[in-house]
Write an enzyme that holds these catalytic residues in place. Structure first.
Site, PDB file in Angstrom:
ATOM      1  N   GLY A  48       2.729  -4.500   9.053  1.00  0.00           N
ATOM      2  CA  GLY A  48       3.062  -2.877   9.027  1.00  0.00           C
ATOM      3  C   GLY A  48       1.380  -1.927   8.540  1.00  0.00           C
ATOM      4  O   GLY A  48       1.067  -1.356   7.994  1.00  0.00           O
ATOM      5  N   THR A  49      -0.255  -2.745   8.195  1.00  0.00           N
ATOM      6  CA  THR A  49      -1.014  -1.678   8.065  1.00  0.00           C
ATOM      7  C   THR A  49      -2.042  -2.013   9.128  1.00  0.00           C
ATOM      8  O   THR A  49      -2.620  -3.783   9.720  1.00  0.00           O
ATOM      9  CB  THR A  49      -1.294  -3.067   6.213  1.00  0.00           C
ATOM     10  OG1 THR A  49      -2.507  -2.289   6.322  1.00  0.00           O
ATOM     11  CG2 THR A  49      -1.404  -4.282   6.671  1.00  0.00           C
ATOM     12  N   SER A  50      -3.055  -1.582   8.850  1.00  0.00           N
ATOM     13  CA  SER A  50      -4.210  -1.349  10.197  1.00  0.00           C
ATOM     14  C   SER A  50      -5.375  -2.748   9.693  1.00  0.00           C
ATOM     15  O   SER A  50      -6.533  -2.129  10.292  1.00  0.00           O
ATOM     16  CB  SER A  50      -4.768   0.749  10.808  1.00  0.00           C
ATOM     17  OG  SER A  50      -5.729   0.574   9.329  1.00  0.00           O
ATOM     18  N   VAL A 106       3.282   3.244  -1.382  1.00  0.00           N
ATOM     19  CA  VAL A 106       4.427   4.676  -2.582  1.00  0.00           C
ATOM     20  C   VAL A 106       5.335   4.804  -2.432  1.00  0.00           C
ATOM     21  O   VAL A 106       6.128   4.898  -3.914  1.00  0.00           O
ATOM     22  CB  VAL A 106       3.684   5.865  -3.124  1.00  0.00           C
ATOM     23  CG1 VAL A 106       1.994   5.312  -3.439  1.00  0.00           C
ATOM     24  CG2 VAL A 106       3.337   7.004  -1.728  1.00  0.00           C
ATOM     25  N   GLN A 120       0.602  -1.253   0.244  1.00  0.00           N
ATOM     26  CA  GLN A 120       0.123   0.207  -0.078  1.00  0.00           C
ATOM     27  C   GLN A 120       0.666   1.163  -0.256  1.00  0.00           C
ATOM     28  O   GLN A 120       0.232   2.410  -0.148  1.00  0.00           O
ATOM     29  CB  GLN A 120      -1.017   0.477   1.581  1.00  0.00           C
ATOM     30  CG  GLN A 120      -2.091  -1.347   1.363  1.00  0.00           C
ATOM     31  CD  GLN A 120      -2.277  -1.426   2.259  1.00  0.00           C
ATOM     32  OE1 GLN A 120      -1.980  -1.998   3.824  1.00  0.00           O
ATOM     33  NE2 GLN A 120      -3.811  -0.378   2.407  1.00  0.00           N
ATOM     34  N   HIS A 133      -0.947   1.412  -4.903  1.00  0.00           N
ATOM     35  CA  HIS A 133      -1.739   2.922  -4.745  1.00  0.00           C
ATOM     36  C   HIS A 133      -0.692   4.479  -4.957  1.00  0.00           C
ATOM     37  O   HIS A 133      -0.855   5.099  -5.018  1.00  0.00           O
ATOM     38  CB  HIS A 133      -1.795   3.445  -2.821  1.00  0.00           C
ATOM     39  CG  HIS A 133      -2.416   2.457  -2.417  1.00  0.00           C
ATOM     40  ND1 HIS A 133      -2.478   2.670  -0.783  1.00  0.00           N
ATOM     41  CD2 HIS A 133      -4.038   2.683  -2.708  1.00  0.00           C
ATOM     42  CE1 HIS A 133      -3.664   1.776  -0.387  1.00  0.00           C
ATOM     43  NE2 HIS A 133      -4.777   1.445  -1.655  1.00  0.00           N
TER      44      HIS A 133
END
Length: 230
Positions: free
Chosen positions: A172-174, A88, A86, A104
């Site tokens: 590391g992503t919610s 960039v 996710q 993204h």
């Protein structure tokens, strides 16, 4: 060779000095999303949006991959590793990962306002996009970023990768930002899933192996756990 699919979010790059999206000191703190990350914002205030991403690009050029990035690249010795990010930034690529799918967009690329699907590399020595910078047809260039309200063109390819995977790792992503958060719906039942994050992550799945650590330490622990898989 087993296919290892890794979904990474902002926490993957936090140790490299890139602020995470939702932290109180995150890079969006002084900007509302509507001011810098929507097509409407670019139409209303193109200079503000370009300046924002020019700053982000210059920041990225001062950052280096962390041990987590390098650890994922090293796993290619034993696994067919596919990274869905996710983020960039280009830190996965700089660390040596061969297969990186950016959901993204990519900060170090631009595209024209008339053709957002065709990216152009931005040279590090000239990292800024200016008003008046155009493609060969005279169309203004913009960041090669999927803004809020725009379609995520790579999501179907990401779904296919997850469907074909043998092991899935989330770092590391919610798991709050869709459509990326929905990728876990395509993991086969009984398949190993590892989630690396120093914070508690709420998810509906009950079959996840949690590793409560940052990216570097978490990937180190993951590497050891993968050695024990049949």
């Amino acid at each position: 060779m087993k296919k290892l699919v890794v979904l990474t979010g902002a926490g993957m790059s936090a140790e490299s000095g890139i602020s995470t999206f939702r932290d109180s000191d995150g890079l969006w703190e002084n900007y509302r999303v509507e001011e810098v990350a929507t097509p409407e914002a670019f139409t209303r205030h193109p200079q503000v949006v370009l300046d924002f991403y020019n700053q982000r690009r210059r920041q990225l050029l001062t950052c280096e991959p962390n041990l987590g990035h390098y650890g994922l690249a090293a796993l290619e010795k034993d696994f067919d590793v596919e990274i869905i990010t996710q983020n960039v930034d280009d830190l996965h690529e700089r660390a040596g990962s061969s297969n990186v799918l950016h959901l993204h967009g990519e900060l170090m690329k631009s595209c024209s306002v008339k053709d957002t699907g065709t990216p152009f590399d931005i040279p590090p020595e000239h990292p800024d996009i200016h008003i008046g910078d155009t493609d060969s047809k005279g169309n203004q260039l913009r960041p090669f970023i999927v803004w809020f309200g725009e379609a995520v063109p790579m999501i179907d390819q990401a779904i296919r990768l997850v469907e074909e995977s043998d092991i899935v790792v989330v770092i590391g992503t919610s798991l709050n930002v869709y459509p990326a958060a929905g990728l876990l719906n395509y993991v086969r039942r009984g398949q190993p899933i590892y989630l690396i994050d120093p914070k508690e992550v709420n998810t509906y799945r009950t079959d996840i192996h949690f590793i409560r650590a940052g990216a570097s330490e978490g990937v180190k622990q993951l590497t050891e756990l993968l050695k024990d898989l049949p």
